[in-house]
Design a protein around this motif. Sequence first.
Motif, PDB file in Angstrom:
ATOM      1  N   VAL A 179      74.966  21.502  41.686  1.00 57.35           N
ATOM      2  CA  VAL A 179      75.797  22.114  40.652  1.00 57.35           C
ATOM      3  C   VAL A 179      75.319  23.537  40.408  1.00 57.35           C
ATOM      4  O   VAL A 179      74.129  23.766  40.170  1.00 57.35           O
ATOM      5  N   VAL A 180      76.249  24.488  40.469  1.00 60.95           N
ATOM      6  CA  VAL A 180      75.958  25.889  40.187  1.00 60.95           C
ATOM      7  C   VAL A 180      76.587  26.221  38.835  1.00 60.95           C
ATOM      8  O   VAL A 180      77.802  26.118  38.669  1.00 60.95           O
ATOM      9  N   LEU A 181      75.756  26.618  37.871  1.00 57.82           N
ATOM     10  CA  LEU A 181      76.195  26.772  36.482  1.00 57.82           C
ATOM     11  C   LEU A 181      76.231  28.231  36.047  1.00 57.82           C
ATOM     12  O   LEU A 181      75.304  28.992  36.326  1.00 57.82           O
ATOM     13  N   ASN A 182      77.291  28.581  35.311  1.00 55.01           N
ATOM     14  CA  ASN A 182      77.356  29.892  34.667  1.00 55.01           C
ATOM     15  C   ASN A 182      77.267  29.780  33.151  1.00 55.01           C
ATOM     16  O   ASN A 182      76.953  30.756  32.472  1.00 55.01           O
ATOM     17  N   ILE A 183      77.554  28.590  32.615  1.00 54.71           N
ATOM     18  CA  ILE A 183      77.516  28.372  31.166  1.00 54.71           C
ATOM     19  C   ILE A 183      76.668  27.136  30.863  1.00 54.71           C
ATOM     20  O   ILE A 183      76.513  26.259  31.716  1.00 54.71           O
ATOM     21  N   PRO A 184      76.133  27.031  29.642  1.00 56.11           N
ATOM     22  CA  PRO A 184      75.277  25.889  29.286  1.00 56.11           C
ATOM     23  C   PRO A 184      76.063  24.663  28.826  1.00 56.11           C
ATOM     24  O   PRO A 184      75.755  24.066  27.789  1.00 56.11           O
ATOM     25  N   SER A 185      77.075  24.290  29.584  1.00 54.11           N
ATOM     26  CA  SER A 185      77.818  23.069  29.284  1.00 54.11           C
ATOM     27  C   SER A 185      78.499  22.603  30.560  1.00 54.11           C
ATOM     28  O   SER A 185      79.144  23.386  31.260  1.00 54.11           O
ATOM     29  N   TRP A 186      78.365  21.314  30.838  1.00 52.68           N
ATOM     30  CA  TRP A 186      78.915  20.719  32.057  1.00 52.68           C
ATOM     31  C   TRP A 186      79.266  19.265  31.762  1.00 52.68           C
ATOM     32  O   TRP A 186      78.584  18.604  30.963  1.00 52.68           O
ATOM     33  N   ALA A 187      80.344  18.773  32.354  1.00 52.45           N
ATOM     34  CA  ALA A 187      80.745  17.366  32.195  1.00 52.45           C
ATOM     35  C   ALA A 187      80.870  16.976  30.729  1.00 52.45           C
ATOM     36  O   ALA A 187      80.271  16.015  30.265  1.00 52.45           O
ATOM     37  N   ALA A 188      81.650  17.765  29.992  1.00 47.54           N
ATOM     38  CA  ALA A 188      81.946  17.484  28.583  1.00 47.54           C
ATOM     39  C   ALA A 188      80.720  17.600  27.687  1.00 47.54           C
ATOM     40  O   ALA A 188      80.451  16.732  26.856  1.00 47.54           O
ATOM     41  N   GLY A 189      79.972  18.694  27.868  1.00 50.12           N
ATOM     42  CA  GLY A 189      78.946  19.021  26.893  1.00 50.12           C
ATOM     43  C   GLY A 189      77.504  18.827  27.293  1.00 50.12           C
ATOM     44  O   GLY A 189      76.607  19.044  26.468  1.00 50.12           O
ATOM     45  N   VAL A 190      77.217  18.451  28.528  1.00 53.62           N
ATOM     46  CA  VAL A 190      75.832  18.262  28.956  1.00 53.62           C
ATOM     47  C   VAL A 190      75.213  19.627  29.291  1.00 53.62           C
ATOM     48  O   VAL A 190      75.751  20.370  30.109  1.00 53.62           O
ATOM     49  N   ASP A 191      74.088  19.937  28.657  1.00 50.00           N
ATOM     50  CA  ASP A 191      73.370  21.184  28.923  1.00 50.00           C
ATOM     51  C   ASP A 191      72.335  20.909  30.014  1.00 50.00           C
ATOM     52  O   ASP A 191      71.166  20.626  29.739  1.00 50.00           O
ATOM     53  N   PHE A 225      75.177   7.329  39.087  1.00 44.66           N
ATOM     54  CA  PHE A 225      74.448   6.655  38.010  1.00 44.66           C
ATOM     55  C   PHE A 225      73.551   7.643  37.269  1.00 44.66           C
ATOM     56  O   PHE A 225      73.413   7.579  36.042  1.00 44.66           O
ATOM     57  N   HIS A 226      72.967   8.576  38.001  1.00 48.76           N
ATOM     58  CA  HIS A 226      72.154   9.628  37.390  1.00 48.76           C
ATOM     59  C   HIS A 226      73.001  10.466  36.432  1.00 48.76           C
ATOM     60  O   HIS A 226      72.564  10.811  35.325  1.00 48.76           O
ATOM     61  N   ILE A 227      74.232  10.780  36.829  1.00 48.71           N
ATOM     62  CA  ILE A 227      75.134  11.547  35.974  1.00 48.71           C
ATOM     63  C   ILE A 227      75.418  10.787  34.681  1.00 48.71           C
ATOM     64  O   ILE A 227      75.419  11.361  33.584  1.00 48.71           O
ATOM     65  N   ALA A 228      75.662   9.481  34.797  1.00 51.26           N
ATOM     66  CA  ALA A 228      75.933   8.669  33.607  1.00 51.26           C
ATOM     67  C   ALA A 228      74.746   8.693  32.647  1.00 51.26           C
ATOM     68  O   ALA A 228      74.915   8.786  31.427  1.00 51.26           O
ATOM     69  N   ARG A 229      73.543   8.647  33.178  1.00 47.77           N
ATOM     70  CA  ARG A 229      72.345   8.695  32.335  1.00 47.77           C
ATOM     71  C   ARG A 229      72.177  10.078  31.699  1.00 47.77           C
ATOM     72  O   ARG A 229      71.739  10.188  30.550  1.00 47.77           O
ATOM     73  N   LEU A 230      72.542  11.119  32.429  1.00 46.18           N
ATOM     74  CA  LEU A 230      72.475  12.470  31.872  1.00 46.18           C
ATOM     75  C   LEU A 230      73.400  12.617  30.668  1.00 46.18           C
ATOM     76  O   LEU A 230      73.057  13.282  29.680  1.00 46.18           O
ATOM     77  N   GLN A 231      74.561  12.006  30.743  1.00 48.33           N
ATOM     78  CA  GLN A 231      75.555  12.167  29.688  1.00 48.33           C
ATOM     79  C   GLN A 231      75.157  11.491  28.383  1.00 48.33           C
ATOM     80  O   GLN A 231      75.728  11.790  27.340  1.00 48.33           O
ATOM     81  N   VAL A 232      74.184  10.604  28.444  1.00 45.19           N
ATOM     82  CA  VAL A 232      73.684   9.975  27.213  1.00 45.19           C
ATOM     83  C   VAL A 232      72.235  10.374  26.939  1.00 45.19           C
ATOM     84  O   VAL A 232      71.564   9.776  26.096  1.00 45.19           O
ATOM     85  N   LEU A 234      69.474  10.215  28.829  1.00 45.71           N
ATOM     86  CA  LEU A 234      68.416   9.312  29.274  1.00 45.71           C
ATOM     87  C   LEU A 234      67.784   9.725  30.598  1.00 45.71           C
ATOM     88  O   LEU A 234      66.982   8.980  31.156  1.00 45.71           O
ATOM     89  N   SER A 235      68.149  10.889  31.106  1.00 45.18           N
ATOM     90  CA  SER A 235      67.567  11.345  32.361  1.00 45.18           C
ATOM     91  C   SER A 235      67.561  12.863  32.373  1.00 45.18           C
ATOM     92  O   SER A 235      68.004  13.513  31.421  1.00 45.18           O
ATOM     93  N   GLU A 236      67.048  13.437  33.440  1.00 51.61           N
ATOM     94  CA  GLU A 236      66.998  14.889  33.564  1.00 51.61           C
ATOM     95  C   GLU A 236      67.370  15.297  34.984  1.00 51.61           C
ATOM     96  O   GLU A 236      67.016  14.619  35.949  1.00 51.61           O
ATOM     97  N   PRO A 237      68.103  16.392  35.127  1.00 54.46           N
ATOM     98  CA  PRO A 237      68.445  16.892  36.458  1.00 54.46           C
ATOM     99  C   PRO A 237      67.277  17.689  37.039  1.00 54.46           C
ATOM    100  O   PRO A 237      66.291  17.963  36.347  1.00 54.46           O
TER     101      PRO A 237
END
Length: 288
Positions: A179-191, A225-232, A234-237
Motif C-alpha cells: 500500500v502506497v499512502l498519501n494521507i493518514p487514512s485507509w480502508a475507512a479510517g485506518v491510520d 485476515f491481517h487487514i481485518a485485524r488492522l481495522q479493529v 489488533l495488529s500492525e502493518p
Amino acid sequence: LVPSRGQSLILAAGGDGTAAWILNTIHSMKMDPAPSVGIIPLGTGNDLSRVLGWGKLFNKDSCSAFQILDSLTRSQVAHLDRWSVQIKSIRQLRLTRAIKSKWMYNYLSIGVDAQVALDFHNTRESSLYICSSRAFNKFLYLTFGTQQAMERLCKDLEQRIELYLDGTRVNLPPIESVVVLNIPSWAAGVDLWKLGRDSEDGTSCSEDQKMDDAKIEVMALYSSFHIARLQVGLSEPLKLGQASQVKIKLLNKTPMQIDGEPWLQPPAMITLSHVDKANVLMLSTETE
C-alpha cells in the motif's frame, strides 16, 4: 461552484472516487486559480473526508443545508499532494506498450485489498446489484475479504513484484499487499503509518506522515485476515519506507487500485512521482 473569499469553492458530494475525479478535472482544465474542494461524505470509506475533517459519514437527518454552508465559511484552504502514476505495460519478448497515466491523491495498492475492491466493483457493476446502501456495501466488503482469507489469490506477492524506493530496491518478506499512502487514512479510517512497525531490515521510518510534504509512505500487509485485524486495532502493518519516488515492477497480472478504482493490471512498470499540490478545504473539527 461557490465564490468565496475571492476564489471558487467546490463541494463534492460522494466518496473518495468522486473527490478524485473532481480534482483530476480541475487539474486537466488548468483552472487558475484552482478551486478548493470540500467533501460531503456519501461514499463507503470516505478516507479523504475523514482526513480533511468533513466526517466519516453524512447524516441527512442531522445536517442541514445551512450547516453545510456554515462549514464552508469555517473551512480553511489546505494543500494535498498530487502524484503522477505512470503505468508502462510489459509485453512478452520485452516489448512495451504506450504509457498509461493516472493521478493519485489518497492511496495506491497492489494485492489482496485491491482484489477485494475489484470483487466489490464487479458486483456493483452487475445487473444483480439492486441495493446500494452503505451497510450493504460494507457487508459485501466483509464477504469478499473473508473469501480472500480462504482463497489467498495474492499469496507470495513478494515473488510477483519488485519494489524500489528512491531508486533502492526493497527486500520484501512474505506478503499479500503493498500500500502506497498519501494521507493518514485507509480502508475507512485506518491510520496505517501510525499503527505500523519499522521494517525488519532495521530501516527507521520515524518521520510523521503529511499530505503535503511531497513524500509518500509505503506499507506491507500480510493477508486479508491481517487487514481485518488492522481495522479493529489488533495488529500492525509493516513500514517499508518513505520516498519521493516509488517504482513497482509487476511480473505477473495482479489486482491494483488507485483511490478506490480497481482493475486487474498486466505485467508493468509503475512509477509514482510528485507533480504538484491540489487545493482542498479542511475543517478544524470533524463534522459528522
